[in-house]
Every structure is written in C-alpha cells, then in structure tokens.
Design a protein around this motif. Structure first.
Motif, PDB file in Angstrom:
ATOM      1  N   TRP A  11       0.818  -1.209   0.000  1.00 58.04           N
ATOM      2  CA  TRP A  11       0.000   0.000   0.000  1.00 58.04           C
ATOM      3  C   TRP A  11       0.850   1.255   0.000  1.00 58.04           C
ATOM      4  O   TRP A  11       0.549   2.226  -0.684  1.00 58.04           O
ATOM      5  CB  TRP A  11      -0.951   0.029   1.205  1.00 58.04           C
ATOM      6  N   ARG A  12       1.926   1.243   0.779  1.00 60.31           N
ATOM      7  CA  ARG A  12       2.814   2.422   0.848  1.00 60.31           C
ATOM      8  C   ARG A  12       3.508   2.679  -0.488  1.00 60.31           C
ATOM      9  O   ARG A  12       3.777   3.825  -0.829  1.00 60.31           O
ATOM     10  CB  ARG A  12       3.855   2.239   1.951  1.00 60.31           C
ATOM     11  N   SER A  13       3.820   1.604  -1.191  1.00 63.98           N
ATOM     12  CA  SER A  13       4.543   1.759  -2.459  1.00 63.98           C
ATOM     13  C   SER A  13       3.613   2.113  -3.621  1.00 63.98           C
ATOM     14  O   SER A  13       4.075   2.487  -4.696  1.00 63.98           O
ATOM     15  CB  SER A  13       5.310   0.480  -2.792  1.00 63.98           C
ATOM     16  N   LEU A  14       2.322   2.013  -3.405  1.00 62.56           N
ATOM     17  CA  LEU A  14       1.357   2.274  -4.463  1.00 62.56           C
ATOM     18  C   LEU A  14       1.151   3.778  -4.657  1.00 62.56           C
ATOM     19  O   LEU A  14       0.824   4.502  -3.730  1.00 62.56           O
ATOM     20  CB  LEU A  14       0.010   1.622  -4.102  1.00 62.56           C
ATOM     21  N   ASP A  15       1.364   4.238  -5.885  1.00 65.06           N
ATOM     22  CA  ASP A  15       1.118   5.635  -6.240  1.00 65.06           C
ATOM     23  C   ASP A  15      -0.246   5.701  -6.932  1.00 65.06           C
ATOM     24  O   ASP A  15      -0.361   5.522  -8.146  1.00 65.06           O
ATOM     25  CB  ASP A  15       2.241   6.145  -7.162  1.00 65.06           C
ATOM     26  N   VAL A  16      -1.281   5.941  -6.139  1.00 70.52           N
ATOM     27  CA  VAL A  16      -2.655   5.918  -6.639  1.00 70.52           C
ATOM     28  C   VAL A  16      -2.864   6.990  -7.712  1.00 70.52           C
ATOM     29  O   VAL A  16      -3.531   6.741  -8.720  1.00 70.52           O
ATOM     30  CB  VAL A  16      -3.660   6.091  -5.474  1.00 70.52           C
ATOM     31  N   GLU A  17      -2.289   8.167  -7.520  1.00 69.40           N
ATOM     32  CA  GLU A  17      -2.433   9.227  -8.533  1.00 69.40           C
ATOM     33  C   GLU A  17      -1.818   8.802  -9.860  1.00 69.40           C
ATOM     34  O   GLU A  17      -2.384   9.051 -10.919  1.00 69.40           O
ATOM     35  CB  GLU A  17      -1.800  10.525  -8.042  1.00 69.40           C
ATOM     36  N   GLN A  18      -0.653   8.154  -9.806  1.00 68.91           N
ATOM     37  CA  GLN A  18      -0.011   7.694 -11.042  1.00 68.91           C
ATOM     38  C   GLN A  18      -0.839   6.597 -11.699  1.00 68.91           C
ATOM     39  O   GLN A  18      -0.937   6.538 -12.919  1.00 68.91           O
ATOM     40  CB  GLN A  18       1.413   7.202 -10.786  1.00 68.91           C
ATOM     41  N   THR A  23      -4.417   5.001 -16.008  1.00 72.98           N
ATOM     42  CA  THR A  23      -5.758   4.548 -16.411  1.00 72.98           C
ATOM     43  C   THR A  23      -6.349   5.494 -17.447  1.00 72.98           C
ATOM     44  O   THR A  23      -6.919   5.055 -18.450  1.00 72.98           O
ATOM     45  CB  THR A  23      -6.680   4.453 -15.182  1.00 72.98           C
ATOM     46  N   ILE A  24      -6.211   6.784 -17.223  1.00 75.18           N
ATOM     47  CA  ILE A  24      -6.723   7.765 -18.184  1.00 75.18           C
ATOM     48  C   ILE A  24      -5.998   7.632 -19.519  1.00 75.18           C
ATOM     49  O   ILE A  24      -6.629   7.660 -20.583  1.00 75.18           O
ATOM     50  CB  ILE A  24      -6.626   9.192 -17.610  1.00 75.18           C
ATOM     51  N   LEU A  25      -4.691   7.440 -19.473  1.00 78.03           N
ATOM     52  CA  LEU A  25      -3.941   7.254 -20.715  1.00 78.03           C
ATOM     53  C   LEU A  25      -4.394   5.988 -21.449  1.00 78.03           C
ATOM     54  O   LEU A  25      -4.489   5.977 -22.676  1.00 78.03           O
ATOM     55  CB  LEU A  25      -2.436   7.197 -20.426  1.00 78.03           C
ATOM     56  N   GLU A  26      -4.668   4.946 -20.683  1.00 82.50           N
ATOM     57  CA  GLU A  26      -5.113   3.683 -21.273  1.00 82.50           C
ATOM     58  C   GLU A  26      -6.507   3.804 -21.889  1.00 82.50           C
ATOM     59  O   GLU A  26      -6.824   3.107 -22.853  1.00 82.50           O
ATOM     60  CB  GLU A  26      -5.100   2.593 -20.200  1.00 82.50           C
ATOM     61  N   THR A  27      -7.327   4.679 -21.348  1.00 77.59           N
ATOM     62  CA  THR A  27      -8.716   4.816 -21.812  1.00 77.59           C
ATOM     63  C   THR A  27      -8.971   6.155 -22.509  1.00 77.59           C
ATOM     64  O   THR A  27     -10.123   6.565 -22.651  1.00 77.59           O
ATOM     65  CB  THR A  27      -9.683   4.660 -20.621  1.00 77.59           C
ATOM     66  N   LYS A  28      -7.916   6.800 -22.961  1.00 75.23           N
ATOM     67  CA  LYS A  28      -8.068   8.149 -23.541  1.00 75.23           C
ATOM     68  C   LYS A  28      -8.965   8.164 -24.771  1.00 75.23           C
ATOM     69  O   LYS A  28      -9.669   9.146 -25.011  1.00 75.23           O
ATOM     70  CB  LYS A  28      -6.704   8.769 -23.840  1.00 75.23           C
ATOM     71  N   GLU A  29      -8.982   7.099 -25.552  1.00 73.17           N
ATOM     72  CA  GLU A  29      -9.840   7.078 -26.745  1.00 73.17           C
ATOM     73  C   GLU A  29     -11.313   7.140 -26.350  1.00 73.17           C
ATOM     74  O   GLU A  29     -12.117   7.745 -27.059  1.00 73.17           O
ATOM     75  CB  GLU A  29      -9.547   5.848 -27.612  1.00 73.17           C
ATOM     76  N   ASP A  30     -11.660   6.541 -25.220  1.00 76.13           N
ATOM     77  CA  ASP A  30     -13.040   6.610 -24.734  1.00 76.13           C
ATOM     78  C   ASP A  30     -13.398   8.042 -24.340  1.00 76.13           C
ATOM     79  O   ASP A  30     -14.507   8.514 -24.624  1.00 76.13           O
ATOM     80  CB  ASP A  30     -13.227   5.672 -23.535  1.00 76.13           C
ATOM     81  N   LEU A  31     -12.475   8.730 -23.678  1.00 76.61           N
ATOM     82  CA  LEU A  31     -12.676  10.145 -23.328  1.00 76.61           C
ATOM     83  C   LEU A  31     -12.886  10.987 -24.578  1.00 76.61           C
ATOM     84  O   LEU A  31     -13.811  11.795 -24.656  1.00 76.61           O
ATOM     85  CB  LEU A  31     -11.454  10.684 -22.577  1.00 76.61           C
ATOM     86  N   PHE A  90      -1.656  15.997 -19.961  1.00 73.84           N
ATOM     87  CA  PHE A  90      -1.735  16.203 -18.524  1.00 73.84           C
ATOM     88  C   PHE A  90      -1.052  17.498 -18.146  1.00 73.84           C
ATOM     89  O   PHE A  90       0.049  17.788 -18.603  1.00 73.84           O
ATOM     90  CB  PHE A  90      -1.109  15.014 -17.779  1.00 73.84           C
ATOM     91  N   LEU A  91      -1.730  18.265 -17.316  1.00 72.43           N
ATOM     92  CA  LEU A  91      -1.174  19.501 -16.774  1.00 72.43           C
ATOM     93  C   LEU A  91      -0.503  19.203 -15.439  1.00 72.43           C
ATOM     94  O   LEU A  91       0.406  19.905 -15.021  1.00 72.43           O
ATOM     95  CB  LEU A  91      -2.274  20.550 -16.606  1.00 72.43           C
ATOM     96  N   SER A  92      -0.992  18.160 -14.771  1.00 72.70           N
ATOM     97  CA  SER A  92      -0.429  17.647 -13.517  1.00 72.70           C
ATOM     98  C   SER A  92      -1.013  16.246 -13.341  1.00 72.70           C
ATOM     99  O   SER A  92      -1.781  15.794 -14.183  1.00 72.70           O
ATOM    100  CB  SER A  92      -0.818  18.543 -12.333  1.00 72.70           C
ATOM    101  N   LYS A  93      -0.676  15.577 -12.237  1.00 72.54           N
ATOM    102  CA  LYS A  93      -1.255  14.258 -11.990  1.00 72.54           C
ATOM    103  C   LYS A  93      -2.754  14.347 -11.708  1.00 72.54           C
ATOM    104  O   LYS A  93      -3.456  13.352 -11.751  1.00 72.54           O
ATOM    105  CB  LYS A  93      -0.567  13.576 -10.802  1.00 72.54           C
ATOM    106  N   LYS A  94      -3.246  15.532 -11.439  1.00 74.15           N
ATOM    107  CA  LYS A  94      -4.656  15.702 -11.084  1.00 74.15           C
ATOM    108  C   LYS A  94      -5.462  16.434 -12.139  1.00 74.15           C
ATOM    109  O   LYS A  94      -6.649  16.689 -11.940  1.00 74.15           O
ATOM    110  CB  LYS A  94      -4.763  16.459  -9.751  1.00 74.15           C
ATOM    111  N   SER A  95      -4.846  16.784 -13.255  1.00 73.61           N
ATOM    112  CA  SER A  95      -5.545  17.617 -14.226  1.00 73.61           C
ATOM    113  C   SER A  95      -5.016  17.352 -15.641  1.00 73.61           C
ATOM    114  O   SER A  95      -3.816  17.244 -15.854  1.00 73.61           O
ATOM    115  CB  SER A  95      -5.340  19.068 -13.806  1.00 73.61           C
TER     116      SER A  95
END
Length: 145
Positions: A11-18, A23-31, A90-95
């Motif tokens: 859990w500590r090693s998991l970068d949820v934002e990354q 995930t967004i990069l993988e599904t960008k065509e759907d967006l 991406f403008l940041s990991k959140k945007s």
C-alpha cells in the motif's frame, strides 16, 4: 496470503495518482469519443448548444449531413481532421485537458470557446462508470496481488 507488514508495504509503495493517470492514458480514446459525441450533437462541455452558423446555405448543407444538433447548429465536423487530431495532455497528476493538433484548433476555440473541449457531467459519469473504474480497479488489484 501476505503478512500485515507485506500488505502495508504494498500500500505504501502504491502511487494511486499515477495509477489514475495511467488509467486515463489507457482509456483516452473513450474520453475523446465522448467529447466528440457531444460536439456531433452541437453541444459544448456545459451542455450548451454552439453558436449558430452565419451562412444559411452552409447551415442547410451541414444539416443534411448531420441533423442531430438541429438546423444551423455546428458540429465542428467537416472533413474529419479536427476530430482526428484530438488528444489529451496532462497539466499535472490531477488535471488534464483536451485539444486538437489540427491547424483549425485555435480558430475553432476562438469562434466557439474553450468549452468545446471537455465532458458534460453525464458524459463524465458514463466514462467513470464504464471505462475508468473497471480499468483503475483492475490495475490496483494487479499491483496489490
């Protein structure tokens, strides 16, 4: 079954934002498809109709090709180059933002506003439910297994 320490370290090693970014990069065509679908209905990300054409004859020709937006309402699709150039950055990991690499991008943004890019609430909810959540949770499960 791992130890409590092992699970804690995972859990500590998991970068949820990354993972969300990936995930967004993988599904960008759907967006992109959802954003383009809105435009084909003549609507921006706020759900507002785009401003009408100035030329009645052009509006008539466009309505014959795509009546979905309504007479005189643009869909920003002519030859397809603008849609074919759709990307996200991406403008940041959140945007992130949508844009098109087509040479008409800045002209269309100037004429119709920056709100041509982005998802309406309904489209955003559809994307999260259908595309983002299944892929995101699958990624997390794999990382934590």
């Amino acid at each position: 079954m791992g130890t409590i320490a092992g699970v804690t370290n995972l859990w500590r090693s998991l970068d949820v934002e990354q993972e969300a970014v990936n995930t967004i990069l993988e599904t960008k065509e759907d967006l992109i498809d959802l954003n383009q679908s809105q435009l084909l209905e003549g609507k921006n990300k706020l759900g507002q109709k785009l401003k009408t054409y100035r030329s009645w004859s052009y509006a008539k020709m466009k309505n014959a090709r795509n009546p979905l937006p309504g007479f005189g309402i643009p869909d920003l699709f002519n030859k397809g180059n603008f849609f074919a150039g759709f990307k996200i950055r991406f403008l940041s990991k959140k945007s992130f933002e949508f844009y098109s690499t087509d040479k008409k991008n800045s002209l269309l943004v100037e004429d119709y506003g920056e709100d041509i890019f982005g998802l309406q609430d309904e489209s955003r909810e559809e994307y999260l439910r259908r595309n983002f959540k299944p892929v995101f949770f699958d990624r997390l499960n794999k990382k934590l297994s």
